[in-house]
Design a protein around this motif. Structure first.
Motif, PDB file in Angstrom:
ATOM      1  N   LYS A 250      -1.062  29.291  61.299  1.00  0.00           N
ATOM      2  CA  LYS A 250      -0.031  28.346  61.770  1.00  0.00           C
ATOM      3  C   LYS A 250      -1.025  26.981  61.499  1.00  0.00           C
ATOM      4  CE  LYS A 250       0.849  32.055  65.206  1.00  0.00           C
ATOM      5  NZ  LYS A 250       1.892  32.834  64.230  1.00  0.00           N
ATOM      6  N   ARG A 251      -0.931  26.932  60.266  1.00  0.00           N
ATOM      7  CA  ARG A 251      -1.160  25.488  59.747  1.00  0.00           C
ATOM      8  C   ARG A 251       0.082  23.724  59.517  1.00  0.00           C
ATOM      9  NH1 ARG A 251      -5.971  24.143  55.782  1.00  0.00           N
ATOM     10  NH2 ARG A 251      -5.475  22.447  57.012  1.00  0.00           N
ATOM     11  N   ILE A 252      -0.110  23.654  59.964  1.00  0.00           N
ATOM     12  CA  ILE A 252       0.370  22.267  59.374  1.00  0.00           C
ATOM     13  C   ILE A 252       0.048  21.829  58.168  1.00  0.00           C
ATOM     14  CG2 ILE A 252       2.126  20.384  59.964  1.00  0.00           C
ATOM     15  CD1 ILE A 252       1.846  20.482  63.055  1.00  0.00           C
ATOM     16  N   ALA A 257      10.928  24.729  51.979  1.00  0.00           N
ATOM     17  CA  ALA A 257      11.718  25.504  52.974  1.00  0.00           C
ATOM     18  C   ALA A 257      12.398  25.988  52.256  1.00  0.00           C
ATOM     19  CB  ALA A 257      11.704  24.944  54.152  1.00  0.00           C
ATOM     20  N   TYR A 258      13.496  25.976  52.226  1.00  0.00           N
ATOM     21  CA  TYR A 258      14.949  26.385  52.389  1.00  0.00           C
ATOM     22  C   TYR A 258      16.028  25.962  53.597  1.00  0.00           C
ATOM     23  CZ  TYR A 258      19.699  28.258  51.192  1.00  0.00           C
ATOM     24  OH  TYR A 258      21.286  28.185  51.437  1.00  0.00           O
ATOM     25  N   LEU A 259      16.434  25.225  54.200  1.00  0.00           N
ATOM     26  CA  LEU A 259      17.042  24.057  54.621  1.00  0.00           C
ATOM     27  C   LEU A 259      18.314  24.753  55.303  1.00  0.00           C
ATOM     28  CD1 LEU A 259      15.372  20.620  53.556  1.00  0.00           C
ATOM     29  CD2 LEU A 259      14.669  22.121  54.913  1.00  0.00           C
ATOM     30  N   GLU A 260      19.053  24.311  56.318  1.00  0.00           N
ATOM     31  CA  GLU A 260      20.114  25.010  57.060  1.00  0.00           C
ATOM     32  C   GLU A 260      19.999  23.607  57.975  1.00  0.00           C
ATOM     33  OE1 GLU A 260      21.335  29.406  56.262  1.00  0.00           O
ATOM     34  OE2 GLU A 260      19.190  29.677  57.449  1.00  0.00           O
ATOM     35  N   GLY A 261      20.412  22.107  57.130  1.00  0.00           N
ATOM     36  CA  GLY A 261      21.058  21.587  58.745  1.00  0.00           C
ATOM     37  C   GLY A 261      19.496  20.817  58.937  1.00  0.00           C
ATOM     38  N   GLU A 262      18.467  21.040  58.652  1.00  0.00           N
ATOM     39  CA  GLU A 262      17.280  20.606  58.366  1.00  0.00           C
ATOM     40  C   GLU A 262      17.215  19.238  57.837  1.00  0.00           C
ATOM     41  OE1 GLU A 262      17.123  23.781  58.315  1.00  0.00           O
ATOM     42  OE2 GLU A 262      15.358  25.049  59.227  1.00  0.00           O
ATOM     43  N   TYR A 263      16.768  17.282  58.791  1.00  0.00           N
ATOM     44  CA  TYR A 263      16.713  16.855  58.089  1.00  0.00           C
ATOM     45  C   TYR A 263      17.971  16.470  57.032  1.00  0.00           C
ATOM     46  CZ  TYR A 263      12.020  16.418  57.874  1.00  0.00           C
ATOM     47  OH  TYR A 263      10.831  16.404  58.820  1.00  0.00           O
ATOM     48  N   LEU A 270      13.412  22.229  49.271  1.00  0.00           N
ATOM     49  CA  LEU A 270      12.617  21.060  49.488  1.00  0.00           C
ATOM     50  C   LEU A 270      11.795  21.119  50.189  1.00  0.00           C
ATOM     51  CD1 LEU A 270      14.136  17.945  48.799  1.00  0.00           C
ATOM     52  CD2 LEU A 270      14.285  17.461  51.302  1.00  0.00           C
ATOM     53  N   GLY A 271      11.080  19.482  49.927  1.00  0.00           N
ATOM     54  CA  GLY A 271       9.575  19.740  50.604  1.00  0.00           C
ATOM     55  C   GLY A 271       9.267  19.067  52.043  1.00  0.00           C
ATOM     56  N   VAL A 272       8.881  19.893  52.456  1.00  0.00           N
ATOM     57  CA  VAL A 272       8.852  19.485  53.990  1.00  0.00           C
ATOM     58  C   VAL A 272       7.726  20.056  54.812  1.00  0.00           C
ATOM     59  CG1 VAL A 272      11.476  19.209  54.471  1.00  0.00           C
ATOM     60  CG2 VAL A 272      10.552  21.555  55.129  1.00  0.00           C
ATOM     61  N   PRO A 273       7.161  19.293  55.760  1.00  0.00           N
ATOM     62  CA  PRO A 273       6.381  19.754  57.059  1.00  0.00           C
ATOM     63  C   PRO A 273       6.399  20.997  57.544  1.00  0.00           C
ATOM     64  CG  PRO A 273       7.094  17.590  57.654  1.00  0.00           C
ATOM     65  CD  PRO A 273       8.197  18.020  56.968  1.00  0.00           C
ATOM     66  N   THR A 274       5.680  21.929  57.438  1.00  0.00           N
ATOM     67  CA  THR A 274       6.275  23.495  58.030  1.00  0.00           C
ATOM     68  C   THR A 274       4.726  24.181  58.786  1.00  0.00           C
ATOM     69  OG1 THR A 274       5.921  24.335  55.500  1.00  0.00           O
ATOM     70  CG2 THR A 274       7.863  23.803  56.077  1.00  0.00           C
ATOM     71  N   VAL A 275       4.906  25.218  59.472  1.00  0.00           N
ATOM     72  CA  VAL A 275       4.246  25.519  60.121  1.00  0.00           C
ATOM     73  C   VAL A 275       3.974  26.510  59.660  1.00  0.00           C
ATOM     74  CG1 VAL A 275       3.111  26.893  62.591  1.00  0.00           C
ATOM     75  CG2 VAL A 275       4.316  24.895  62.637  1.00  0.00           C
ATOM     76  N   LEU A 276       2.825  27.447  58.516  1.00  0.00           N
ATOM     77  CA  LEU A 276       2.245  27.723  57.618  1.00  0.00           C
ATOM     78  C   LEU A 276       1.338  29.702  58.513  1.00  0.00           C
ATOM     79  CD1 LEU A 276       2.123  27.594  53.903  1.00  0.00           C
ATOM     80  CD2 LEU A 276       4.049  28.208  55.135  1.00  0.00           C
ATOM     81  N   GLY A 277       1.689  30.137  58.939  1.00  0.00           N
ATOM     82  CA  GLY A 277       1.496  31.797  58.961  1.00  0.00           C
ATOM     83  C   GLY A 277       1.864  32.614  59.253  1.00  0.00           C
ATOM     84  N   SER A 283       8.236  27.540  61.095  1.00  0.00           N
ATOM     85  CA  SER A 283       8.830  25.955  61.246  1.00  0.00           C
ATOM     86  C   SER A 283       9.018  25.014  60.398  1.00  0.00           C
ATOM     87  CB  SER A 283       9.403  26.199  63.118  1.00  0.00           C
ATOM     88  OG  SER A 283       7.423  25.527  63.077  1.00  0.00           O
ATOM     89  N   VAL A 284      10.168  24.239  60.367  1.00  0.00           N
ATOM     90  CA  VAL A 284      10.026  23.263  59.748  1.00  0.00           C
ATOM     91  C   VAL A 284       9.884  22.280  61.290  1.00  0.00           C
ATOM     92  CG1 VAL A 284      11.940  21.529  58.713  1.00  0.00           C
ATOM     93  CG2 VAL A 284      11.951  24.425  58.148  1.00  0.00           C
ATOM     94  N   ILE A 285       8.875  21.128  60.201  1.00  0.00           N
ATOM     95  CA  ILE A 285       9.043  20.021  61.712  1.00  0.00           C
ATOM     96  C   ILE A 285      10.024  18.776  61.215  1.00  0.00           C
ATOM     97  CG2 ILE A 285       7.516  18.917  62.428  1.00  0.00           C
ATOM     98  CD1 ILE A 285       5.087  20.705  62.389  1.00  0.00           C
ATOM     99  N   GLU A 286      10.926  18.874  62.045  1.00  0.00           N
ATOM    100  CA  GLU A 286      11.538  17.461  61.727  1.00  0.00           C
ATOM    101  C   GLU A 286      10.852  16.473  62.623  1.00  0.00           C
ATOM    102  OE1 GLU A 286      16.433  17.814  61.238  1.00  0.00           O
ATOM    103  OE2 GLU A 286      15.867  19.687  62.742  1.00  0.00           O
ATOM    104  N   ILE A 287      11.118  15.515  61.822  1.00  0.00           N
ATOM    105  CA  ILE A 287       9.856  13.771  62.100  1.00  0.00           C
ATOM    106  C   ILE A 287      11.041  12.869  61.945  1.00  0.00           C
ATOM    107  CG2 ILE A 287       7.797  14.521  62.025  1.00  0.00           C
ATOM    108  CD1 ILE A 287       7.851  12.826  59.259  1.00  0.00           C
ATOM    109  N   SER A 288      10.665  11.598  62.823  1.00  0.00           N
ATOM    110  CA  SER A 288      12.275  11.022  62.635  1.00  0.00           C
ATOM    111  C   SER A 288      11.507  10.108  61.551  1.00  0.00           C
ATOM    112  CB  SER A 288      12.003   9.768  63.583  1.00  0.00           C
ATOM    113  OG  SER A 288      10.638   9.369  63.736  1.00  0.00           O
TER     114      SER A 288
END
Ligand SMILES: NC(=O)c1ccc[n+]([C@@H]2O[C@H](COP(=O)([O-])OP(=O)(O)OC[C@H]3O[C@@H](n4cnc5c(N)ncnc54)[C@H](O)[C@@H]3O)[C@@H](O)[C@H]2O)c1
Ligand SMILES: O=C(O)C[C@H](O)C(=O)O
Length: 316
Positions: A250-252, A257-263, A270-277, A283-288
């Motif tokens: 469960k590393r960040i 990742a395949y995006l369906e609305g994220e960002y 697209l390259g995004v921060p994720t939890v890999l486990g 999950s995809v982590i969304e940051i502001s």
């Protein structure tokens, strides 16, 4: 009940594939099957045997075999795809799209047939588009089809920051978003050295130079090598992702990742921060993002989408 060792397939016995296979073995993450196209002699078997014979010296137990038959990846738990042409000096990664899409389609069909429950990490370039091709061709759920770029791009950024500050790489945490192209988005605002925001300890022009060098990091190595592209750091990046999945860490980590609305984006890898486990991308982590960061990311997404439009598999 009995326990079994994990089975990891590495597709492509070139520079990145064999380097990753050895790193996987050194970490004893599972038994490894390396696949490449048939050839008159048997270099894939030869490379695998050579690696296996390093086991007694390096004290690893991984069984390593080389093959040109996809039947041998039967029921693999994890597949790393490195098959495909690397770019030459003067080329962009996107110039590889037509040739590598054919290879990716063939590889993905075989994975679907022989390892239908596997998790996949794609490396082949242009990697955002090739991960998309793999996703569409296998029909696997999105959490099981993952691309590698951000771990490598962040490692490059961290290397340059550590060099600049003359501090340990262990204390630098960078953050790179976006496609794996020259308009990737290193996020300085989320980057630190020893917990100190980068902007507090480096002058802006040095930060700008590091951002620029990171964006062109792949090309820098291509030009230095003269033939082929980077493989030590890319292999290390894939293996870090593989370990996070196989050990359910469960590393960040940044993943493609395949995006369906994220960002705000849809139907794109697209390259995004994720939890890999243990469930792949959990999950995809969304940051502001600031307006400028978002518009840089939009530009990067446009570049990825342009390549998707060239795909035979379609981008719709
Ligand atoms: N995403 C990234 O960060 C990243 C980093 C480094 C390299 N790459 C990409 O990874 C790919 C591989 O790079 P490399 O340095 O290992 O290249 P390489 O030429 O050393 O190896 C590629 C291997 O793929 C094999 N291959 C071709 N078609 C195949 C098929 N249908 N089935 C199985 N194997 C097949 C080739 O025979 C070759 O051995 C390139 O596309 C490169 O651009 C991506
Ligand atoms: O630059 C390349 O073509 C290979 C890879 O994507 C890299 O970033 O090293």
């Amino acid at each position: 009940m009995s326990f079994k060792r994990r089975k990891i397939a590495v597709i492509g016995a070139g520079f990145t594939g064999t380097t990753a296979a050895l790193m996987l073995a050194q970490k004893d993450l599972g038994d490894i099957v390396i696949v490449d196209i048939p050839s008159q002699t048997n270099p894939t078997k030869g490379k695998a045997l050579d690696m296996l014979e390093a086991g007694p010296v390096q004290r690893f137990n991984a069984k390593i075999s080389g093959t040109s038959s996809y039947e041998d990846i039967q029921d693999a738990d994890l597949v790393l795809i490195t098959a495909g042409l690397p770019r030459k000096p003067g080329m962009s990664r996107d110039d590889l799209v037509a040739t590598n899409e054919k290879i990716m389609t063939d590889v993905s069909e075989n994975i679907k047939k022989y390892a239908p429950n596997s998790y996949i990490i794609v490396l082949s370039n242009p990697v955002d588009a090739m991960t998309y091709v793999c996703y569409k061709t296998t029909g696997f759920p999105k959490n099981r089809v993952i691309g590698q770029s951000g771990v490598l791009d962040t490692a490059r950024f961290n290397t340059f920051v550590a060099q600049e500050l003359n501090v340990s790489v262990e204390d630098v945490t960078g953050f790179v978003l976006g496609g794996h192209g020259d308009d990737m988005v290193p996020l300085v605002r989320y980057s630190y050295a020893g917990g100190i925001p980068l902007e507090k300890i480096l002058p802006q022009e040095r930060i700008d130079a590091i951002v620029e060098r990171t964006r062109k990091g792949g090309g820098e190595i291509v030009n230095l090598l003269g033939q082929g592209s980077a493989y030590y750091a890319p292999a290390a990046a894939m293996v870090q992702m593989a370990e996070a999945i196989l050990m359910d860490k469960k590393r960040i980590l940044p993943s493609i990742a395949y995006l369906e609305g994220e960002y705000g984006y849809n139907n794109v890898y697209l390259g995004v921060p994720t939890v890999l486990g243990g469930k792949g991308i959990e999950s995809v982590i969304e940051i502001s993002l600031t307006g400028e960061e978002k518009s840089n990311l939009d530009k990067s997404v446009q570049s990825v989408k342009k390549v998707l439009e060239m795909l035979k598999v379609g981008s719709g």
